[in-house]
Scaffold this active site. Structure first.
Site, mmCIF file in Angstrom:
data_model
loop_
_atom_site.group_PDB
_atom_site.id
_atom_site.type_symbol
_atom_site.label_atom_id
_atom_site.label_comp_id
_atom_site.label_asym_id
_atom_site.label_seq_id
_atom_site.Cartn_x
_atom_site.Cartn_y
_atom_site.Cartn_z
ATOM 1 C CB SER A 8 34.468 43.555 48.752
ATOM 2 O OG SER A 8 34.652 43.895 50.120
ATOM 3 N N GLY A 23 39.550 41.400 42.646
ATOM 4 C CA GLY A 23 38.844 40.481 41.773
ATOM 5 C C GLY A 23 37.362 40.732 41.622
ATOM 6 C CB ILE A 24 34.548 38.273 41.265
ATOM 7 C CG1 ILE A 24 35.146 37.505 40.084
ATOM 8 C CG2 ILE A 24 33.041 38.348 41.100
ATOM 9 C CD1 ILE A 24 34.656 36.076 39.986
ATOM 10 C CE1 TYR A 35 37.687 28.121 44.533
ATOM 11 C CE2 TYR A 35 37.315 26.902 42.492
ATOM 12 C CZ TYR A 35 37.288 28.089 43.203
ATOM 13 O OH TYR A 35 36.860 29.238 42.580
ATOM 14 C CE LYS A 72 34.160 28.793 44.713
ATOM 15 N NZ LYS A 72 33.778 30.089 45.320
ATOM 16 C CG ASP A 113 41.281 35.711 58.790
ATOM 17 O OD1 ASP A 113 40.789 35.008 57.887
ATOM 18 O OD2 ASP A 113 42.451 35.577 59.188
#
Length: 361
Positions: free
Chosen positions: A107, A110-111, A250, A254, A157
């Site tokens: 956080s 970016g998004i 990746y 998703k 992490d």
């Protein structure tokens, strides 16, 4: 004049008159052929014989047209309900609907950062989770001062496997978590062939993109079930629409998040839990630092803040959405493309991005 009963072959028709033949087993389908010297007359006779089939085809065509019109109407209504009507009406009281606190992973940029800010703007207290303590402190202080909400942060992490979760669980045990945003993920930095990825990269992808969503959900979900309300948002990607070469791990991670979100929603919807899979396309962030075009805000690439503002308005309305109306259209197109076409396009564009990363000049 010969008739149909004259001779073993049934005879020949009189010029200008019809010839009729009955089936061997009695009266049946009567085939009428006219001795004509004009194509229009022949076409008329054939049309009369095929009228039943023409009517059947017309019915099939009408049914298909009606079905497509209904589908288009439903799709249009869905777009308006998700991306227009919420913007016209008042904002939903997220604190009352879900709870006082939200946890947002990854956080600090970016998004994730934009989504946390948007939640805080609506009065939700924020718990930030990321690995960079300095960034966490700065973002936490900024959100608290700007939106007048309580903020906390947890240094973790997620690439360390099982290591960070006991501390996260301990930090969250006394908090009434209403919203969980699983945003953390791992991208190789550019499109590349699978055999060129390091083992560390593969393990990091598994730990950050897959394990983190499982473990964070496992930590906060029991509390949501106990109070019978809560929302979990998993940030997936447009790459979950089709198998995408050169971003294989990746994209696969998703797809996992998308499947996980939808299945968990069915399990816990009856207990008051809403689970959403967000499937955005390109957003103007620093995810691909070597390519200024991908990082630039454009008609199809909103800023992270613009995207978060739209996406959060769909919370509680759709369990699976791109979160932004332009991305919704792109996702619908991606799902409908033939797989071979999508794969070739991905190989072509991914190859360009790969060359830019390996040879910047």
């Amino acid at each position: 004049m010969a008739t149909a009963s004259d001779g073993p072959q049934g005879g020949a028709a009189a010029p200008g008159g019809p010839a009729r033949r009955r089936g061997r087993n009695g009266p049946g389908l009567v085939i009428t052929m006219a001795a004509v010297d004009h194509f229009s007359l022949l076409y008329r006779e054939i049309s009369r014989s095929c009228s039943f089939y023409m009517e059947a085809l017309a019915l099939v065509g009408a049914w298909y047209t009606v079905r497509k019109c209904v589908s288009l109407a439903c799709g249009t209504y869905s777009m308006l309900r998700l991306h227009v009507i919420p913007k016209l009406g008042g904002e939903v009281d997220l604190v009352r609907q879900y709870g006082q606190w939200a946890v947002v992973t990854d956080s600090t940029d970016g998004i994730g950062k934009a989504y946390a800010q948007e939640l805080a703007k609506r009065g939700v207290n924020i718990i930030l989770v990321s690995r960079n303590k300095e960034k966490l402190e700065a973002v936490s202080r900024s959100i608290s001062e700007t939106y007048n909400v309580e903020t906390e942060f947890i240094v973790a992490d997620f690439s360390k496997g099982r290591e960070p979760y006991p501390a996260i669980k301990e930090a969250l045990k006394d908090r009434e978590i209403g919203i969980l945003v699983n945003n953390v993920g791992m991208f190789a930095g550019y499109a590349d062939y699978y055999t060129d990825l390091s083992e560390d990269m593969l393990w990091d992808t598994i730990h950050t993109s897959i394990a983190s969503a499982n473990m964070m959900t496992h930590i906060v979900l029991p509390g949501m079930v106990k109070k019978k309300k809560g929302a979990i948002v998993n940030i997936s990607s447009v790459f979950c629409s089709q198998p995408t070469p050169l971003v294989t791990t990746y994209g696969a991670s998703k797809i996992y998040l998308d499947y996980f979100s939808r299945a968990i929603h069915y399990e816990y919807a009856s207990k008051g839990i809403f689970v959403q899979s967000l499937t955005p396309s390109t957003i103007a962030t620093n995810m691909v630092p070597f390519n200024s075009w991908l990082n630039k805000r454009s008609f199809l690439s909103p800023s992270a803040e613009e995207y978060a503002s739209h996406a959060i308005s769909t919370l509680g309305l759709s369990t699976r959405t791109s979160g932004f109306w332009k991305h919704e259209l792109l996702f619908a197109l991606a799902e409908r493309l033939p797989e071979w076409m999508w794969a070739r396009l991905a190989l072509y564009l991914g190859g360009i991005v790969r060359e830019q990363a390996l040879h910047p000049k």
